[in-house]
Design a protein around this motif. Structure first.
Motif, short mmCIF file in Angstrom:
data_model
loop_
_atom_site.label_atom_id
_atom_site.label_comp_id
_atom_site.label_asym_id
_atom_site.label_seq_id
_atom_site.Cartn_x
_atom_site.Cartn_y
_atom_site.Cartn_z
N GLU A 27 0.76 -1.32 0.05
CA GLU A 27 0.15 -0.03 0.19
C GLU A 27 0.79 1.46 -0.09
OE1 GLU A 27 -3.47 0.07 -0.52
OE2 GLU A 27 -3.11 -2.18 -0.58
N LEU A 28 2.11 1.09 -0.06
CA LEU A 28 3.10 2.26 -0.11
C LEU A 28 2.88 3.16 -1.44
CD1 LEU A 28 6.27 1.51 1.74
CD2 LEU A 28 4.35 2.72 2.55
N GLY A 29 2.53 4.27 -1.36
CA GLY A 29 2.49 5.22 -2.41
C GLY A 29 3.80 6.15 -2.55
N ILE A 30 3.89 6.93 -3.40
CA ILE A 30 4.85 7.83 -3.71
C ILE A 30 5.15 8.83 -2.50
CG2 ILE A 30 6.17 9.67 -5.01
CD1 ILE A 30 5.28 8.20 -7.55
N GLY A 31 6.20 8.92 -1.75
CA GLY A 31 6.13 9.77 -0.46
C GLY A 31 5.96 9.08 0.64
N ASP A 32 5.32 7.96 0.59
CA ASP A 32 4.66 7.09 1.92
C ASP A 32 6.16 6.44 2.46
OD1 ASP A 32 2.28 7.81 1.49
OD2 ASP A 32 1.60 6.38 0.55
N SER A 33 5.81 6.04 3.92
CA SER A 33 6.88 5.08 4.39
C SER A 33 6.46 4.23 5.57
CB SER A 33 8.21 6.23 5.02
OG SER A 33 7.53 7.09 6.20
N LEU A 34 7.29 3.44 5.93
CA LEU A 34 6.75 2.55 7.09
C LEU A 34 8.01 2.55 8.15
CD1 LEU A 34 5.52 -0.60 5.26
CD2 LEU A 34 3.98 1.13 6.36
N THR A 35 7.53 2.48 9.42
CA THR A 35 8.57 2.45 10.35
C THR A 35 8.30 1.26 11.36
OG1 THR A 35 6.99 3.49 11.97
CG2 THR A 35 8.37 5.04 10.62
N VAL A 36 9.15 1.03 12.41
CA VAL A 36 9.04 0.09 13.20
C VAL A 36 7.72 -0.05 13.71
CG1 VAL A 36 9.92 -1.04 15.36
CG2 VAL A 36 11.52 -0.02 13.63
N ALA A 37 7.23 0.99 14.11
CA ALA A 37 5.77 0.90 14.70
C ALA A 37 4.88 0.48 13.86
CB ALA A 37 5.23 2.30 14.92
N ASP A 38 4.96 0.16 12.51
CA ASP A 38 4.18 -0.25 11.63
C ASP A 38 4.11 -1.85 11.48
OD1 ASP A 38 2.94 2.04 10.41
OD2 ASP A 38 4.79 2.63 9.68
N ILE A 39 5.17 -2.52 11.92
CA ILE A 39 5.23 -3.77 12.24
C ILE A 39 4.11 -4.52 12.84
CG2 ILE A 39 6.61 -6.05 12.79
CD1 ILE A 39 9.02 -4.20 12.59
N PRO A 40 3.39 -5.58 12.22
CA PRO A 40 2.10 -6.13 12.93
C PRO A 40 2.60 -6.67 14.33
CG PRO A 40 2.21 -6.65 10.61
CD PRO A 40 3.40 -5.78 10.91
N GLU A 41 1.75 -6.68 15.30
CA GLU A 41 1.96 -7.15 16.59
C GLU A 41 1.91 -8.85 16.14
OE1 GLU A 41 -0.54 -6.04 19.63
OE2 GLU A 41 0.07 -3.96 19.62
N ASN A 42 2.80 -9.50 17.09
CA ASN A 42 2.83 -10.89 17.02
C ASN A 42 2.89 -11.30 18.53
OD1 ASN A 42 4.12 -13.63 16.84
ND2 ASN A 42 3.99 -13.34 14.75
N LYS A 43 2.15 -12.45 18.84
CA LYS A 43 1.91 -12.88 20.31
C LYS A 43 3.50 -13.70 20.36
CE LYS A 43 -0.28 -17.15 18.72
NZ LYS A 43 0.94 -18.18 18.63
N ASP A 44 4.19 -14.05 19.61
CA ASP A 44 5.29 -14.91 20.02
C ASP A 44 6.41 -14.04 20.36
OD1 ASP A 44 4.01 -17.54 19.46
OD2 ASP A 44 4.76 -17.53 17.30
N TYR A 45 6.44 -12.79 20.04
CA TYR A 45 7.64 -11.86 20.09
C TYR A 45 7.18 -10.61 20.38
CZ TYR A 45 7.40 -11.18 15.31
OH TYR A 45 7.06 -10.91 13.81
N GLU A 46 8.07 -9.71 21.13
CA GLU A 46 7.78 -8.52 21.10
C GLU A 46 9.10 -7.48 20.34
OE1 GLU A 46 7.72 -4.88 24.88
OE2 GLU A 46 7.86 -6.97 25.27
N ILE A 47 8.62 -6.38 19.83
CA ILE A 47 9.74 -5.57 19.15
C ILE A 47 10.23 -4.65 20.26
CG2 ILE A 47 9.89 -3.96 17.25
CD1 ILE A 47 9.20 -6.50 16.20
N VAL A 48 11.63 -4.53 20.45
CA VAL A 48 12.04 -3.91 21.36
C VAL A 48 12.60 -2.47 20.48
CG1 VAL A 48 13.88 -3.36 22.76
CG2 VAL A 48 12.85 -5.87 22.41
N SER A 49 12.93 -2.47 19.26
CA SER A 49 13.51 -1.38 18.71
C SER A 49 12.54 -0.16 18.58
CB SER A 49 13.99 -1.58 17.16
OG SER A 49 14.83 -2.68 16.98
N GLU A 50 12.94 1.34 18.65
CA GLU A 50 12.09 2.42 18.82
C GLU A 50 11.31 2.23 17.41
OE1 GLU A 50 14.55 6.06 19.11
OE2 GLU A 50 15.43 5.15 20.78
N GLY A 51 9.78 2.87 17.82
CA GLY A 51 8.89 2.66 16.82
C GLY A 51 9.07 3.51 15.66
N ASN A 52 9.90 4.83 16.02
CA ASN A 52 10.08 5.93 14.83
C ASN A 52 11.08 5.65 13.84
OD1 ASN A 52 12.12 6.28 16.64
ND2 ASN A 52 11.64 8.36 16.95
#
Length: 220
Positions: free
Chosen positions: A147-172
């Motif tokens: 779904e990324l259009g021109i000018g769009d971006s994804l950050t760590v916060a956009d990674i879908p949640e998963n019950k098996d692990y937790e994302i530790v890196s900063e969301g921005n």
């Protein structure tokens, strides 16, 4: 489920023992961590490479040390820069019900719509830190960029949640973006500007050289 790697205990002295093991194609390593005293070991390099190739750098590896089964993760490696062969490997024994922090690869999936519109996809972050029990550490984390259009971006916060692990890196932290295409006219303009700068620098250098020569002639 852990993959099994056959290892043998080795002696630290004399040095000739280590040299002979290396001649036999064995890699030297050490095991330490949960309920394991630091233990020097040796093993077949190709056996470890096969496990890591099939299950990633965070593969759970079961070692059998004198009949004792030990669950481990590869904690560090020393690699020959010329041959890319392992010189030494550290295995960290882990507690299976205790979370640990490791880095996991981020893989982009899907075809970004912005690329279809003429933009280009750029990935700026390739690993994120996750917290998980050893059996639930992901081989990789997939992030859909469809779904990324021109000018769009994804950050760590956009990674879908998963019950098996937790994302530790900063969301921005930015992982990927679709950037505008560079027009041919802009490239030509940049090239022309660079050419003008180079020409100006050459003229300035020639002028300085001529001025220096004139001064030298005056002194003579």
């Amino acid at each position: 489920m852990a993959d099994t790697l056959k290892v043998t205990k080795r002696e630290l002295r004399p040095r000739s023992v280590r040299a002979n093991l290396r001649k036999e194609g064995k890699v030297l390593g050490v095991v330490y961590g949960y309920k394991v005293e630091s233990t020097p070991v040796a093993f077949e390099e190709m056996a470890l490479r096969k496990i890591l190739r099939e299950h990633g750098d965070n593969a759970l590896i079961e070692l059998n040390i004198d009949g004792k089964k030990v669950n481990t993760l590869v904690h560090g490696t020393e690699v020959d820069p010329f041959t890319n062969e392992y010189k030494h490997v550290e295995f960290m024994a882990v507690k299976m019900d205790e979370a640990t922090e490791v880095e996991a690869d981020v893989t982009l999936v899907g075809d970004a719509k912005g690329v279809k519109e003429g933009g280009y996809l750029a990935q700026t972050l390739y690993k994120v830190t996750v917290s998980a029990t050893p059996a639930n550490i992901p081989e990789r984390i997939e992030l859909d960029v469809s779904e990324l259009g021109i000018g769009d971006s994804l950050t760590v916060a956009d990674i879908p949640e998963n019950k098996d692990y937790e994302i530790v890196s900063e969301g921005n932290l930015q992982i990927a973006s679709v950037n505008e295409p560079v027009a041919v006219e802009d490239l030509e303009a940049d090239t022309a500007t660079e050419g003008e700068v180079e020409a100006t620098e050459e003229e300035s250098a020639e002028a300085s050289s001529e001025e220096s020569d004139e001064k030298s002639e005056d002194k003579e």
